[in-house]
Design an enzyme around this catalytic site. Structure first.
Site, PDB file in Angstrom:
ATOM      1  CG  HIS A 154      -2.048  -1.037   1.074  1.00 16.70           C
ATOM      2  ND1 HIS A 154      -2.829  -1.456   2.126  1.00 16.70           N
ATOM      3  CD2 HIS A 154      -2.483  -1.732  -0.013  1.00 16.70           C
ATOM      4  CE1 HIS A 154      -3.708  -2.372   1.686  1.00 16.70           C
ATOM      5  NE2 HIS A 154      -3.502  -2.560   0.403  1.00 16.70           N
ATOM      6  CB  THR A 208      -3.715  -8.083   8.487  1.00 16.51           C
ATOM      7  OG1 THR A 208      -4.635  -7.624   7.483  1.00 16.51           O
ATOM      8  CG2 THR A 208      -3.385  -9.543   8.236  1.00 16.51           C
TER       9      THR A 208
HETATM   10  P1  OAD Z   1      -6.947  -3.349  10.343  1.00 20.78           P
HETATM   11  O1  OAD Z   1      -7.055  -2.149  11.214  1.00 20.78           O
HETATM   12  O2  OAD Z   1      -8.096  -3.670   9.458  1.00 20.78           O
HETATM   13  O3  OAD Z   1      -6.703  -4.634  11.251  1.00 20.78           O
HETATM   14  C1  OAD Z   1      -5.757  -4.638  12.284  1.00 20.78           C
HETATM   15  C2  OAD Z   1      -5.744  -6.038  12.891  1.00 20.78           C
HETATM   16  O4  OAD Z   1      -4.715  -6.064  13.870  1.00 20.78           O
HETATM   17  C3  OAD Z   1      -7.042  -6.431  13.597  1.00 20.78           C
HETATM   18  O5  OAD Z   1      -7.419  -7.733  13.148  1.00 20.78           O
HETATM   19  C4  OAD Z   1      -6.662  -6.451  15.091  1.00 20.78           C
HETATM   20  O6  OAD Z   1      -7.343  -7.459  15.802  1.00 20.78           O
HETATM   21  C5  OAD Z   1      -5.174  -6.757  15.006  1.00 20.78           C
HETATM   22  N1  OAD Z   1      -4.360  -6.264  16.139  1.00 20.78           N
HETATM   23  C6  OAD Z   1      -4.478  -5.121  16.835  1.00 20.78           C
HETATM   24  N2  OAD Z   1      -3.487  -5.007  17.739  1.00 20.78           N
HETATM   25  C7  OAD Z   1      -2.696  -6.108  17.600  1.00 20.78           C
HETATM   26  C8  OAD Z   1      -1.509  -6.575  18.244  1.00 20.78           C
HETATM   27  N3  OAD Z   1      -0.915  -5.881  19.198  1.00 20.78           N
HETATM   28  N4  OAD Z   1      -0.997  -7.757  17.831  1.00 20.78           N
HETATM   29  C9  OAD Z   1      -1.589  -8.484  16.853  1.00 20.78           C
HETATM   30  N5  OAD Z   1      -2.706  -8.088  16.216  1.00 20.78           N
HETATM   31  C10 OAD Z   1      -3.261  -6.922  16.573  1.00 20.78           C
HETATM   32  O7  OAD Z   1      -5.571  -3.190   9.541  1.00 20.78           O
HETATM   33  P2  OAD Z   1      -5.126  -3.865   8.170  1.00 20.78           P
HETATM   34  O8  OAD Z   1      -5.607  -5.261   8.091  1.00 20.78           O
HETATM   35  O9  OAD Z   1      -3.688  -3.607   8.029  1.00 20.78           O
HETATM   36  O10 OAD Z   1      -5.187   0.615   3.655  1.00 20.78           O
HETATM   37  O11 OAD Z   1      -5.922  -2.967   7.133  1.00 20.78           O
HETATM   38  C11 OAD Z   1      -5.723  -3.160   5.770  1.00 20.78           C
HETATM   39  C12 OAD Z   1      -5.764  -1.841   5.034  1.00 20.78           C
HETATM   40  O12 OAD Z   1      -6.976  -1.150   5.339  1.00 20.78           O
HETATM   41  C13 OAD Z   1      -4.677  -0.865   5.448  1.00 20.78           C
HETATM   42  O13 OAD Z   1      -3.465  -1.089   4.780  1.00 20.78           O
HETATM   43  C14 OAD Z   1      -5.266   0.466   5.070  1.00 20.78           C
HETATM   44  C15 OAD Z   1      -6.691   0.255   5.535  1.00 20.78           C
HETATM   45  O14 OAD Z   1      -7.636   1.016   4.898  1.00 20.78           O
HETATM   46  C16 OAD Z   1      -4.766   1.779   3.132  1.00 20.78           C
HETATM   47  O15 OAD Z   1      -4.541   2.775   3.783  1.00 20.78           O
HETATM   48  C17 OAD Z   1      -4.616   1.739   1.649  1.00 20.78           C
END
Ligand code: OAD
Length: 248
Positions: A119, A188
């Site tokens: 991204h 994620t």
């Molecule tokens: P999300 O915010 O959708 O998901 C974050 C994940 O991390 C969730 O499943 C939480 O349960 C988990 N989580 C939180 N704290 C944690 C920890 N300490 N250890 C392990 N897991 C933990 O983020 P992404 O999946 O990265 O796109 O989101 C994907 C995309 O959506 C991002 O790249 C962004 C967003 O819109 C763009 O900006 C283009």
């Protein structure tokens, strides 16, 4: 049993190539908010008003200011034990690839050498008119959306909603997914496509799929192993076991 690590450690004994597919959760312990879930950015702000090209054209200063704010937060953070453990895996395997949805650069700062940023990267910017790159720290940031010498608006090099992922980065991630022996899916929600195809491709092409997350996700039922916990705690524990496996 989805939480019995015996098979994982057997796989890690003979594995040669490891893929880490990461998301915002791995940086949560560094102090960077996730997008979804408790305290998630998209609970409070609308992605269609910020992470979107039309929004940028309509109100460039507002979108630029938001990314400046994110940059400031990111600049003040540092890699946490999760990023650092991933980088340390490089000492034990032929190839360790990080394919990340994060734009915060923390994997590189932790020392990971092969990092595919699906991204984009918040430290890079480019002119929407002529494509000229403007990267920090050389680039003198302003709070208003800056203009290129050609007159075009300069935008962050981040993949916004509705935009294509960089093809070379996506292809390289697909290759790593096809070739890896073990794929860790860390922090994620695995709901944003096409990035979320990567772990599924790894699984389909024979990798052992391990999820590390503080809660179950849409991917959990497809994973071979689900480790519920903070990545900054779970990954260092796995690394300790790897050190033992690899020295006995
Ligand atoms: P999300 O915010 O959708 O998901 C974050 C994940 O991390 C969730 O499943 C939480 O349960 C988990 N989580 C939180 N704290 C944690 C920890 N300490 N250890 C392990 N897991 C933990 O983020 P992404 O999946 O990265 O796109 O989101 C994907 C995309 O959506 C991002 O790249 C962004 C967003 O819109 C763009 O900006 C283009």
């Amino acid at each position: 049993m989805k939480n019995d690590k015996t098979e994982l450690f057997e796989k890690l004994k003979t594995a040669k190539k490891i893929l880490f597919f990461t998301g915002a959760g791995i940086s949560a312990e560094s102090g960077i908010s996730t997008f979804r879930g408790a305290g998630g950015i998209w609970n409070k702000l609308k992605p269609e008003e910020l992470a979107n090209f039309n929004a940028f054209l309509k109100n460039p200063d507002m979108v630029w200011e938001w990314y400046q704010y994110r940059r400031k937060i990111i600049n003040e953070t540092k890699p946490n034990p999760g990023h650092i453990s991933i980088a340390e895996f490089q000492n034990y395997y032929d190839e360790v690839v990080v394919s990340t949805q994060n734009v915060d650069n923390l994997h590189r700062r932790a020392g990971s050498k092969i990092v595919y940023e699906l991204h984009g990267n918040i430290e890079r910017n480019y002119c929407i008119n002529c494509g000229k790159n403007y990267n920090s720290p050389d680039f003198n940031f302003t709070d208003k959306a800056p203009r290129c010498e050609c007159g075009g608006l300069i935008r962050p090099d981040i993949v916004w909603f509705g935009e294509y992922l960089p093809q070379d980065v996506f292809s390289a991630s697909e290759k790593a997914a096809e070739e890896c022996d073990v794929c860790f899916v860390v922090g994620t929600s695995a709901v944003v496509y096409p990035a979320a195809q990567i772990p599924m491709l790894a699984k389909r092409t024979g990798a052992y799929l391990v999820e590390v997350n503080i809660e179950e996700t849409e991917l959990t039922y497809r994973a071979d192993l689900s480790l519920i916990g903070k990545s900054g705690e779970v990954l260092p524990q796995i690394l300790e076991e790897v050190k033992k496996i690899k020295t006995t």
